[in-house]
Write an enzyme that holds these catalytic residues in place. Structure first.
Site, short mmCIF file in Angstrom:
data_model
loop_
_atom_site.label_atom_id
_atom_site.label_comp_id
_atom_site.label_asym_id
_atom_site.label_seq_id
_atom_site.Cartn_x
_atom_site.Cartn_y
_atom_site.Cartn_z
N LYS A 22 20.40 -2.72 6.40
CA LYS A 22 21.37 -2.16 7.35
C LYS A 22 22.43 -1.35 6.63
CE LYS A 22 24.95 -4.63 8.92
NZ LYS A 22 26.27 -3.99 9.08
N ASN A 23 23.04 -1.94 5.60
CA ASN A 23 24.15 -1.27 4.92
C ASN A 23 23.68 0.00 4.20
OD1 ASN A 23 25.93 -3.18 5.84
ND2 ASN A 23 25.90 -4.40 3.97
N ARG A 123 40.62 -4.36 6.14
CA ARG A 123 39.64 -3.62 5.36
C ARG A 123 40.06 -2.15 5.39
NH1 ARG A 123 34.03 -5.71 7.90
NH2 ARG A 123 33.10 -5.04 5.96
N ARG A 400 23.79 -6.83 15.42
CA ARG A 400 24.28 -5.75 14.56
C ARG A 400 23.58 -5.76 13.20
NH1 ARG A 400 29.51 -6.41 12.94
NH2 ARG A 400 29.24 -4.35 12.02
#
Length: 422
Positions: A22-23, A123, A400
């Site tokens: 995903k990342n 973040r 997600r």
């Protein structure tokens, strides 16, 4: 709202295929903005975050087609007609900030909303912005948006991060490919996703050296061309499913896995008494009936123990023999799963960025609530080893980052089902 119902029913055996990362995919997709030629990604994961990034790119005028049941993404940015990434899309996912560097590098201007994502503490995007400023970008924060421009184009510069940031490294790396001159990124992130991005950019004609180390050097080029690139294996999904037989016992082979993606994590599993070995197809994880041993864990940037596996590792250590200490050094407020594990009978004491876990003989099923992506799957893992039923609610977080959780776990013998909300 959907929920997941898990019933502990003993050891797991079989094979689980691991999806593309995903990342990595969320970083590779904005790379299409760097060129007017097509970029095709294979081995793409089928996740809601990927759909969100698709929507964002399409809102900018990019063409994105999902082929072969979503595992191939065919993209083209030959005719971008919008340079503003709106809040309504960006707020859903932090990775949306990654369109800023590519748009600024290719077109000289961009307006991007400050992003959202999981609620796991502050973040900030200041490192992204400082990196772009080091390449000559003019930035202004106004009404929740980053207004960026580089009238004469970005210029090579020296980017030195005060702390390691994966996202900021990715944004700087993409922007530098089209900057005039040489850019050096110091204290760069070393994650496999960074190397995967650099590999893709090189296929597009970028000149990059040093990815996978703390110093990356990029020689800017005038333009990038099209390419086809396979998304690297998702090491977080890999680690998550490695923990399933570690928690329940049994033997499971993770197809497509490599120890090099998760060496620090694998070392901790070995210390806890879990056997991990490479096979021709991936990794095989085996655990007998003996009780897991307590181990201490400190999250660190790659190649250290991943913060994205901390919650899942905590689920394992809840039934270990002895006391484990988990120290979270990457994100603040990332122990929100602890109170839910306590509802299942775990003994956990949290003080700031440290959680002390004293193992119990057996967890008990309970109704629990997911607070973020990794917490949601940690509760499912805990449920696999618990006595009775565990109902995990608010599993929209799960979608997600994990595709076909129920199918993959039930395929190795887990008793798990998704309950559709009304």
């Amino acid at each position: 709202m959907d929920s997941i119902l898990v019933t502990g029913n003993g050891p797991l055996n079989g094979q689980i295929p691991i999806a593309g990362a995903k990342n990595a995919c969320l970083t590779l997709m904005p790379a299409t903005l760097l060129s007017d030629e097509p970029l095709t990604l294979t081995n793409a994961p089928r996740l809601s975050d990927i759909r969100t990034m698709t929507t964002l790119l399409q809102s900018l005028g990019a063409e994105v087609s999902s082929l072969q049941d979503g595992q191939v993404l065919a993209m083209s940015s030959h005719d971008l007609n919008n340079h503003k990434a709106d809040y309504d899309i960006v707020r859903k996912m932090r990775a949306s900030i990654l369109v800023l560097g590519p748009m600024l590098a290719r077109h000289g201007h961009a307006v991007v909303s400050l992003p959202g994502g999981c609620a796991i503490g502050a973040r900030p995007v200041d490192l992204h912005l400082k990196a772009l400023e080091a390449m000559g970008a003019e930035l202004e924060l106004k009404d929740g948006y980053v207004h960026a421009k580089a009238p004469g184009g970005l210029k090579g510069g020296r980017v030195t991060f005060p702390l390691v940031s994966v996202g900021a490294t990715e944004n700087a790396l993409m922007a530098a490919t089209l900057a005039k001159g040489t850019t050096v990124i110091e204290n760069a992130a070393r994650e496999p996703e960074i190397v995967d991005l650099a590999d893709c950019l090189r296929k597009m004609g970028a000149q990059i050296e040093g990815d996978g180390t703390s110093t990356i050097t990029i020689q800017g080029v005038d333009r990038l061309h099209g390419a086809t690139h396979p998304v690297v294996t998702d090491r977080i999904e890999l680690g998550t499913y490695m923990l399933a037989p570690a928690i329940c016992g049994g033997e499971v082979e993770l197809l497509g896995g490599r120890i090099s993606l998760l060496q620090a994590f694998v070392d901790k599993l070995h210390d806890a008494g879990v056997n991990v070995q490479e096979t021709e197809k991936g990794l095989k994880v085996t655990r007998g009936q003996e009780r897991i041993k307590a181990v201490n864990v400190t999250t660190e940037p790659f190649p250290g123990f991943p913060t994205d596996l901390q919650a899942q590792m905590m689920a394992l250590l809840c039934t270990a023999s002895g006391t484990s200490v988990l120290e979270e050094k990457i994100f603040e407020n990332r122990f929100m799963h602890a109170p839910e594990l306590i509802r299942m009978g775990a003994s956990i004491d949290v003080h700031g960025g440290t959680a002390t876990v004293t193992g119990v003989e057996r967890l008990k099923g309970a109704p629990v609530m997911a607070t973020d992506l990794r917490a949601s799957v940690s509760l499912i893992l805990a449920g696999l080893a618990a006595e009775g039923e565990t109902k995990v609610s608010r599993v929209y977080h799960l979608d997600r980052g994990y595709e076909h959780v129920v199918r993959k776990l039930s395929g190795v013998g887990a008793k798990i089902e998704r309950i559709r909300g009304e």
